[in-house]
Scaffold this active site. Structure first.
Site, mmCIF file in Angstrom:
data_model
loop_
_atom_site.group_PDB
_atom_site.id
_atom_site.type_symbol
_atom_site.label_atom_id
_atom_site.label_comp_id
_atom_site.label_asym_id
_atom_site.label_seq_id
_atom_site.Cartn_x
_atom_site.Cartn_y
_atom_site.Cartn_z
ATOM 1 N N HIS A 1 0.840 -1.192 0.000
ATOM 2 C CA HIS A 1 0.000 0.000 0.000
ATOM 3 C C HIS A 1 0.882 1.252 0.000
ATOM 4 C CE1 HIS A 1 -3.931 -1.815 1.840
ATOM 5 N NE2 HIS A 1 -3.355 -2.646 0.974
ATOM 6 N N TYR B 1 -8.058 -7.290 10.806
ATOM 7 C CA TYR B 1 -7.491 -7.536 9.475
ATOM 8 C C TYR B 1 -5.992 -7.247 9.557
ATOM 9 C CZ TYR B 1 -7.833 -7.740 4.336
ATOM 10 O OH TYR B 1 -7.722 -8.082 3.007
ATOM 11 N N LYS C 1 -7.868 -12.109 10.562
ATOM 12 C CA LYS C 1 -7.588 -12.494 9.171
ATOM 13 C C LYS C 1 -6.203 -11.986 8.813
ATOM 14 C CE LYS C 1 -8.874 -10.784 4.555
ATOM 15 N NZ LYS C 1 -9.971 -10.488 3.620
ATOM 16 N N LYS D 1 -3.819 -11.064 5.771
ATOM 17 C CA LYS D 1 -3.682 -10.873 4.334
ATOM 18 C C LYS D 1 -2.421 -11.609 3.894
ATOM 19 C CE LYS D 1 -5.554 -9.331 1.646
ATOM 20 N NZ LYS D 1 -6.422 -9.906 0.604
ATOM 21 N N ASP E 1 -5.832 -15.041 3.650
ATOM 22 C CA ASP E 1 -6.358 -14.681 2.324
ATOM 23 C C ASP E 1 -5.209 -14.323 1.382
ATOM 24 O OD1 ASP E 1 -7.572 -13.619 0.090
ATOM 25 O OD2 ASP E 1 -8.262 -11.788 1.095
ATOM 26 N N PRO E 2 -4.708 -15.317 0.623
ATOM 27 C CA PRO E 2 -3.610 -15.003 -0.318
ATOM 28 C C PRO E 2 -4.101 -14.517 -1.678
ATOM 29 C CG PRO E 2 -3.962 -17.369 -0.260
ATOM 30 C CD PRO E 2 -4.996 -16.764 0.674
ATOM 31 N N ASN E 3 -5.382 -14.186 -1.776
ATOM 32 C CA ASN E 3 -5.941 -13.697 -3.042
ATOM 33 C C ASN E 3 -5.657 -14.634 -4.217
ATOM 34 O OD1 ASN E 3 -5.496 -10.621 -1.637
ATOM 35 N ND2 ASN E 3 -7.430 -11.039 -2.678
ATOM 36 N N GLU F 1 -9.780 -18.058 2.769
ATOM 37 C CA GLU F 1 -10.316 -17.072 1.821
ATOM 38 C C GLU F 1 -9.481 -17.072 0.547
ATOM 39 O OE1 GLU F 1 -11.241 -13.246 3.475
ATOM 40 O OE2 GLU F 1 -10.929 -12.231 1.549
ATOM 41 N N GLU G 1 -6.582 -21.693 -12.719
ATOM 42 C CA GLU G 1 -5.304 -22.253 -13.184
ATOM 43 C C GLU G 1 -5.557 -23.328 -14.232
ATOM 44 O OE1 GLU G 1 -3.817 -23.560 -9.271
ATOM 45 O OE2 GLU G 1 -4.068 -25.637 -9.916
ATOM 46 N N ASN H 1 -13.881 -12.998 -2.105
ATOM 47 C CA ASN H 1 -14.311 -11.732 -2.695
ATOM 48 C C ASN H 1 -13.793 -11.656 -4.132
ATOM 49 O OD1 ASN H 1 -11.630 -11.222 -1.144
ATOM 50 N ND2 ASN H 1 -11.678 -9.580 -2.672
ATOM 51 N N ASP I 1 -19.370 -7.451 0.052
ATOM 52 C CA ASP I 1 -19.099 -6.057 0.409
ATOM 53 C C ASP I 1 -20.197 -5.154 -0.169
ATOM 54 O OD1 ASP I 1 -18.082 -3.474 0.593
ATOM 55 O OD2 ASP I 1 -16.027 -4.064 0.105
ATOM 56 N N HIS J 1 -16.208 -8.343 2.558
ATOM 57 C CA HIS J 1 -14.845 -7.929 2.218
ATOM 58 C C HIS J 1 -14.694 -6.445 2.535
ATOM 59 C CE1 HIS J 1 -13.090 -5.514 -1.146
ATOM 60 N NE2 HIS J 1 -12.065 -6.345 -1.082
ATOM 61 N N SER J 2 -13.460 -5.972 2.631
ATOM 62 C CA SER J 2 -13.269 -4.516 2.735
ATOM 63 C C SER J 2 -11.999 -4.102 2.007
ATOM 64 C CB SER J 2 -13.188 -4.068 4.198
ATOM 65 O OG SER J 2 -11.930 -4.386 4.745
ATOM 66 N N ASN J 3 -11.874 -2.820 1.868
ATOM 67 C CA ASN J 3 -10.671 -2.150 1.398
ATOM 68 C C ASN J 3 -10.440 -0.988 2.336
ATOM 69 O OD1 ASN J 3 -8.997 -2.806 -0.834
ATOM 70 N ND2 ASN J 3 -10.785 -2.742 -2.158
ATOM 71 N N ARG K 1 -4.844 3.397 -7.601
ATOM 72 C CA ARG K 1 -3.976 2.773 -6.597
ATOM 73 C C ARG K 1 -2.956 1.894 -7.322
ATOM 74 N NH1 ARG K 1 -6.484 -1.557 -2.293
ATOM 75 N NH2 ARG K 1 -4.717 -2.993 -2.341
HETATM 76 O O1 GKR Z 1 -6.067 -3.946 1.212
HETATM 77 O O2 GKR Z 1 -4.386 -5.000 0.343
HETATM 78 C C1 GKR Z 1 -5.586 -4.906 0.628
HETATM 79 C C2 GKR Z 1 -6.478 -6.062 0.299
HETATM 80 O O3 GKR Z 1 -5.740 -7.025 -0.395
HETATM 81 C C3 GKR Z 1 -7.651 -5.635 -0.545
HETATM 82 O O4 GKR Z 1 -7.222 -4.894 -1.651
HETATM 83 C C4 GKR Z 1 -8.486 -6.794 -1.001
HETATM 84 O O5 GKR Z 1 -9.428 -6.348 -1.940
HETATM 85 O O6 GKR Z 1 -9.110 -7.019 1.314
HETATM 86 C C5 GKR Z 1 -9.317 -7.449 0.063
HETATM 87 C C6 GKR Z 1 -9.424 -8.940 -0.016
HETATM 88 O O7 GKR Z 1 -9.993 -9.495 0.887
HETATM 89 O O8 GKR Z 1 -9.002 -9.558 -0.997
HETATM 90 MG MG MG Z 2 -10.112 -11.413 0.005
#
Ligand code: GKR
Ligand code: MG
Length: 466
Positions: free
Chosen positions: A34, A164, A218, A220, A248-250, A273, A279, A302, A326, A352-354, A435
């Protein structure tokens, strides 16, 4: 024949769209780090009864422009006919009432969802900003909190929120304008200092729990290797055995890796998450469904069930137990509608949030207050801004891991115009542009590049880049 309609509720006399910026820590994720500042868009609606309604949604020029374009569609409308106003905005974008256009709101989100972001607009973000402000006004006019106007009305008095947690980069290795680190073991000191290993994450959890009373956590992920991130959860659980934890590794982990690590560590997780994603020609929903079958670990997302059509596919596949709906991108009404469906169909609703300000904290609180049944503790980034930023006179507070649902009419918050103008001035100084999490990350690894299938700072990633 044109029939004159009697006006029974106030009308909108002015709409202001205000981009704002606030400070952030060097939080790491799959997309990088960030930046020192995050941006959001506010909508302020002034009504003929002298009241003001407010809404907050993600930042970015696409949303800002679309909101500005919506001004003539909103000014002059009647508060109680808010659905008609929202439908007019949808129609102006070529969308039928209720249709979701699945577009994204930031380069970072686009990258994680593997989508192009040239349009840089998700219509529901635009709708939500106006919807929240109109519901705020309607609630004030009727003398009821917004949650009473959503779904079947208020379902709970306290909304559980989670801590978070993020790995935090060493901001001293950049010349960016982060707040300087300071000493102290309290949350406010720790959230500014580097935190890169398992014990540091457990320390952050302790500080957040001490400050806000959290029982849900949680992490990230998508930063260290999968095993290192689950070791961080293990460290947290050793100190807090009763904690509900998730990571949550996205979608950064491969399916075989997700299955392997979650067979070993899955008992520590309340749910996983987006552990894995698309893949080898299989969609994220298909891969998540395979993950669930192989591990028995509950899944949240999310990323792969973010609108009704995706939700339908997800449900048919049995991919997701906990859609993180969200309200900023499902709309407040849509989020609660999904909560009702979750309740009736045996799923669990979450959000979810940001990074966000305290207006969004109130929006989350009301949507979650109207969600029926057992919900999971919702995400909020607010702990990274709380005590540093505010746009309302008295932000809602996280106490005992939950926010008490306000009894006051509308959203139950009062915009603080001096704070809003200051946040707007900051936006004008630092905030323009989308961003870009890669920029700050390149101070840590000069040739760093985003790879959706490689944690951003895993040893393997660093080796490959060396
Ligand atoms: O704030 O870096 C972050 C999060 O990775 C966010 O951008 C994600 O959209 O929080 C979110 C998530 O749960 O994937
Ligand atoms: Mg997520």
């Amino acid at each position: 024949m044109h029939v004159l309609e009697p006006s029974s509720s106030p009308t909108i006399t002015a709409m202001r769209v205000i981009p704002v910026a606030g400070r952030d820590s060097m939080l790491l994720n799959l997309c990088g780090a960030h930046a020192p500042f995050f941006i959001r868009n506010l909508v302020l609606l002034h009504a003929s009864d002298g009241r003001t309604g407010i809404g907050e949604v993600p930042g970015g020029d696409g949303i800002l422009q679309a909101l500005q374009n919506a001004v003539p569609l909103v000014v002059g409308t009647e508060v109680a006919r808010y659905q008609r106003t929202l439908n007019a905005i949808r129609a102006s974008h070529g969308a039928h009432s209720g249709t979701m256009q699945h577009q994204v709101s930031s380069a970072a989100e686009a990258a994680m969802l593997r989508q192009p972001h040239e349009i840089n607009l998700r219509l529901d973000n635009v709708i939500t900003a106006v919807e929240a402000a109109l519901l705020d006004l309607l609630g004030q006019h009727l003398g009821v909190p917004v949650c009473e106007l959503l779904g079947s009305g208020r379902q709970r008095d306290r909304v559980p929120m989670l801590a978070y947690l993020f790995y935090i980069g060493d901001s001293m290795r950049t010349d960016l304008d982060y707040l300087p680190p300071r000493g102290g073991d309290d949350w406010y000191g720790m959230r500014l200092r580097a935190a890169m290993d398992a014990e540091a994450i457990a320390d952050l959890a302790d500080a957040a729990a001490q400050r806000y009373g959290f029982r849900d956590f949680k992490l990230k992920g998508g930063v260290r290797s999968a095993r290192e991130e689950l070791e961080a959860i293990a460290a947290l659980k050793r100190r807090r055995p009763a904690a509900n934890c998730t990571v949550d590794p996205n979608g950064a982990w491969s399916l075989p890796e997700s299955i392997a690590v979650c067979k070993e560590y899955g008992h520590l997780l309340a749910y996983a998450e987006d552990p894995c994603g698309p893949e080898q020609g299989y969609s994220g929903r298909e891969v998540m469904a395979e993950f669930k079958r192989a591990t028995g670990v509950r899944t949240a997302t999310n990323m792969v069930a973010t609108d009704w059509r995706q939700m339908g596919h997800s449900h048919l596949l049995g991919a997701v137990d906990i859609p993180l709906a969200d309200p900023h991108f499902w709309t407040m009404q849509g989020s609660v509608r999904l909560a009702q469906l979750c309740h009736d169909w045996g799923m669990t609703w979450g959000s979810h949030s940001n990074n966000h300000f305290d207006v969004s904290l109130a929006m989350f609180t009301h949507a979650a207050a109207a969600a029926p049944g057992a919900i999971t503790a919702i995400d909020t980034h607010w702990i990274w801004q709380e005590g540093l930023e505010r746009l309302t006179r008295e932000p809602l507070q996280i106490v005992g891991g939950a926010v008490a649902v306000p009894d006051r009419p509308g959203l139950g918050i009062e915009p603080d115009m001096a704070q809003i103008e200051a946040a707007h001035a900051l936006y004008r100084k630092v905030g323009q542009g989308a961003r870009d999490d890669a920029l700050a990350m390149r101070y840590l690894v000069s040739d760093w590049r985003y790879d959706p299938k490689r944690p951003s700072l895993s040893a393997r990633a660093l080796l490959v880049r060396a």
